[in-house]
Design a protein around this motif. Structure first.
Motif, short mmCIF file in Angstrom:
data_model
loop_
_atom_site.label_atom_id
_atom_site.label_comp_id
_atom_site.label_asym_id
_atom_site.label_seq_id
_atom_site.Cartn_x
_atom_site.Cartn_y
_atom_site.Cartn_z
N ALA A 174 -29.12 -2.71 -44.49
CA ALA A 174 -28.36 -1.96 -45.50
C ALA A 174 -27.29 -2.85 -46.11
N PRO A 175 -27.05 -2.73 -47.43
CA PRO A 175 -26.03 -3.56 -48.08
C PRO A 175 -24.64 -3.33 -47.48
N LYS A 176 -23.80 -4.35 -47.60
CA LYS A 176 -22.47 -4.29 -46.99
C LYS A 176 -21.68 -3.10 -47.48
N ALA A 177 -21.78 -2.76 -48.77
CA ALA A 177 -21.02 -1.64 -49.31
C ALA A 177 -21.41 -0.33 -48.63
N GLU A 178 -22.70 -0.16 -48.34
CA GLU A 178 -23.15 1.05 -47.66
C GLU A 178 -22.69 1.06 -46.21
N ARG A 179 -22.70 -0.10 -45.58
CA ARG A 179 -22.22 -0.19 -44.20
C ARG A 179 -20.74 0.19 -44.13
N GLU A 180 -19.97 -0.38 -45.03
CA GLU A 180 -18.54 -0.08 -45.02
C GLU A 180 -18.27 1.39 -45.30
N ALA A 181 -19.05 1.99 -46.21
CA ALA A 181 -18.89 3.41 -46.50
C ALA A 181 -19.22 4.26 -45.27
N ALA A 182 -20.28 3.87 -44.56
CA ALA A 182 -20.66 4.61 -43.36
C ALA A 182 -19.56 4.55 -42.31
N TRP A 183 -18.99 3.36 -42.11
CA TRP A 183 -17.94 3.23 -41.09
C TRP A 183 -16.65 3.91 -41.55
N ARG A 184 -16.38 3.95 -42.85
CA ARG A 184 -15.23 4.73 -43.33
C ARG A 184 -15.44 6.20 -43.04
N ARG A 185 -16.68 6.68 -43.24
CA ARG A 185 -16.99 8.07 -42.94
C ARG A 185 -16.76 8.35 -41.46
N LEU A 186 -17.21 7.46 -40.61
CA LEU A 186 -17.02 7.63 -39.18
C LEU A 186 -15.54 7.64 -38.81
N ALA A 187 -14.77 6.73 -39.40
CA ALA A 187 -13.34 6.65 -39.09
C ALA A 187 -12.59 7.89 -39.56
N THR A 188 -13.08 8.51 -40.64
CA THR A 188 -12.42 9.68 -41.20
C THR A 188 -12.84 10.97 -40.51
N ASP A 189 -14.15 11.12 -40.25
CA ASP A 189 -14.69 12.41 -39.82
C ASP A 189 -15.00 12.52 -38.33
N LEU A 190 -15.03 11.41 -37.63
CA LEU A 190 -15.38 11.46 -36.21
C LEU A 190 -14.13 11.33 -35.37
N GLU A 191 -13.81 12.37 -34.63
CA GLU A 191 -12.63 12.35 -33.79
C GLU A 191 -12.91 11.49 -32.55
N PRO A 192 -12.12 10.43 -32.34
CA PRO A 192 -12.41 9.49 -31.25
C PRO A 192 -12.57 10.16 -29.89
N GLU A 193 -11.77 11.20 -29.63
CA GLU A 193 -11.85 11.85 -28.31
C GLU A 193 -13.19 12.57 -28.10
N ARG A 194 -13.89 12.91 -29.20
CA ARG A 194 -15.19 13.56 -29.06
C ARG A 194 -16.26 12.59 -28.57
N LEU A 195 -15.99 11.30 -28.70
CA LEU A 195 -16.97 10.31 -28.28
C LEU A 195 -17.25 10.37 -26.78
N ASP A 196 -16.25 10.80 -26.00
CA ASP A 196 -16.45 10.86 -24.56
C ASP A 196 -17.54 11.86 -24.18
N SER A 197 -17.72 12.89 -25.01
CA SER A 197 -18.71 13.92 -24.69
C SER A 197 -20.13 13.50 -25.07
N VAL A 198 -20.26 12.43 -25.84
CA VAL A 198 -21.60 11.99 -26.27
C VAL A 198 -21.89 10.56 -25.82
N SER A 199 -21.12 10.03 -24.87
CA SER A 199 -21.35 8.65 -24.44
C SER A 199 -20.91 8.43 -23.00
N ARG A 200 -21.50 7.41 -22.38
CA ARG A 200 -21.02 6.95 -21.08
C ARG A 200 -21.25 5.44 -21.00
N THR A 201 -20.48 4.79 -20.13
CA THR A 201 -20.52 3.34 -20.03
C THR A 201 -21.34 2.91 -18.82
N ILE A 202 -22.19 1.90 -19.03
CA ILE A 202 -22.96 1.32 -17.94
C ILE A 202 -22.73 -0.20 -17.93
#
Length: 324
Positions: free
Chosen positions: A269-297
């Protein structure tokens, strides 16, 4: 010397000590803090899919870490960076090693909203989910149009897609083969949960109109049934092939209902689309919710967990912590 997971052309996957001089060509060297175990990685590690293009290979299609050496003026030692795609883990050594040497063009700055670990809790799966949501909105799907379906909802892409869609006000229907996880999916925000069996068997060329939009991670018969069940002028973002690469469908949904099937490529994917996707994640994804959908190995757990992932026994995201 540093630790790495190495794959060879005999189907062997093993932990090894690797010399930094063995790293492939690139103008930026990164101390990798975290990678993640994705479906494509699992295919490569188990040898169950033709993912790797050359051997030996370090798998890991994404990484997050800190620049330690750079011949690219855009990056300097100490910069926190992330990488998704560009063939790493397939044709270029990937993120499941304590060091990576890559092209500066492939890197993005770590968004301030996330730590390195959180960035890989999102990883390629979450970044792909953001590309899917961006595509639905770009094609005109709005929360007022009706329900949005997410298939493979317990997986990494599905979990993050639900979080992003709910944050934007969409009513989400989650499809899963593990109905025992229904309460988890509802906790993420899904309005209702359906059994994937209703979509994974061959169906009619046109089904009852149900969804205004869809994020499909499975392909094959499921994708065909999703298209058949879209509302008039519905939009489907297709990003996965966990059920198969085939597409046993007819043209009926496309020429009788005006359905649009949008392919999502996260690798190049072009860089502009990548940056837009990560901006969306930074804006709309609450960091604390990540604990409920991930674990570390740990790196030593990756090989057995790859088989678990392919068997559909893993919920959400697996973050791989690299040894220092």
């Amino acid at each position: 010397m540093f630790k790495a997971l190495l794959l060879n052309d005999t189907g062997d996957a093993r932990l090894a000590d690797v010399d930094e001089g063995d790293l492939p060509e690139g103008d930026v060297t990164v101390r990798v803090a975290y990678s993640s175990l994705n479906y494509k990685d699992a295919l490569a590690i188990t040898g169950k899919g033709p993912v790797v293009r050359r051997f030996p290979m370090v798998p890991g299609i994404d990484l997050a870490g800190t620049v330690v050496e750079s011949r690219d003026s855009r990056w300097k030692p100490g910069d926190a960076v992330i990488l998704n795609g560009w063939g790493v883990g397939e044709s270029h050594w990937g993120g499941m090693a304590a060091r990576a040497r890559v092209k500066g063009d492939w890197l993005l700055a770590l968004p301030e909203a996330f730590s390195l670990r959180q960035a890989m809790a999102i990883g390629t799966a979450g970044y792909t989910a953001a590309l899917c949501v961006e595509a639905l909105e770009r094609q005109g799907v709005s929360p007022d149009d009706g329900e949005v379906l997410v298939t493979g909802a317990n997986g990494g892409v599905g979990s993050v897609a639900i979080l992003l869609l709910v944050k934007r006000g969409y009513r989400v229907v989650a499809s899963t083969g593990r109905l025992e996880e229904s309460e988890h999916l509802k906790a993420l925000g899904a309005a209702r949960v359906i059994d994937r069996e209703s979509l994974s068997r061959p169906g009619k060329p046109l089904a009852k109109e149900q969804w205004a939009g869809a994020v499909d991670t499975l392909g094959s018969v499921t994708l065909a049934n999703v298209c058949a069940g879209m509302q008039y002028r519905g939009i489907v973002a297709a990003c996965g092939l966990a059920q198969g690469m085939d597409f046993p469908a007819t043209v009926a949904p496309f020429i009788l209902r005006g359905v649009t099937l949008v392919g999502i490529d996260s690798v190049y994917a072009p860089k502009a689309e990548r940056e837009a996707a990560w901006r969306r994640l930074a804006t709309d994804l609450e960091p604390e919710r990540l604990d409920s959908v991930s674990r570390t190995i740990g790196l030593e757990e990756v090989i057995p967990m790859a088989s678990e992932l392919l068997a559909g026994k893993v919920r959400g995201r697996l973050v791989v912590q690299l040894p220092e």
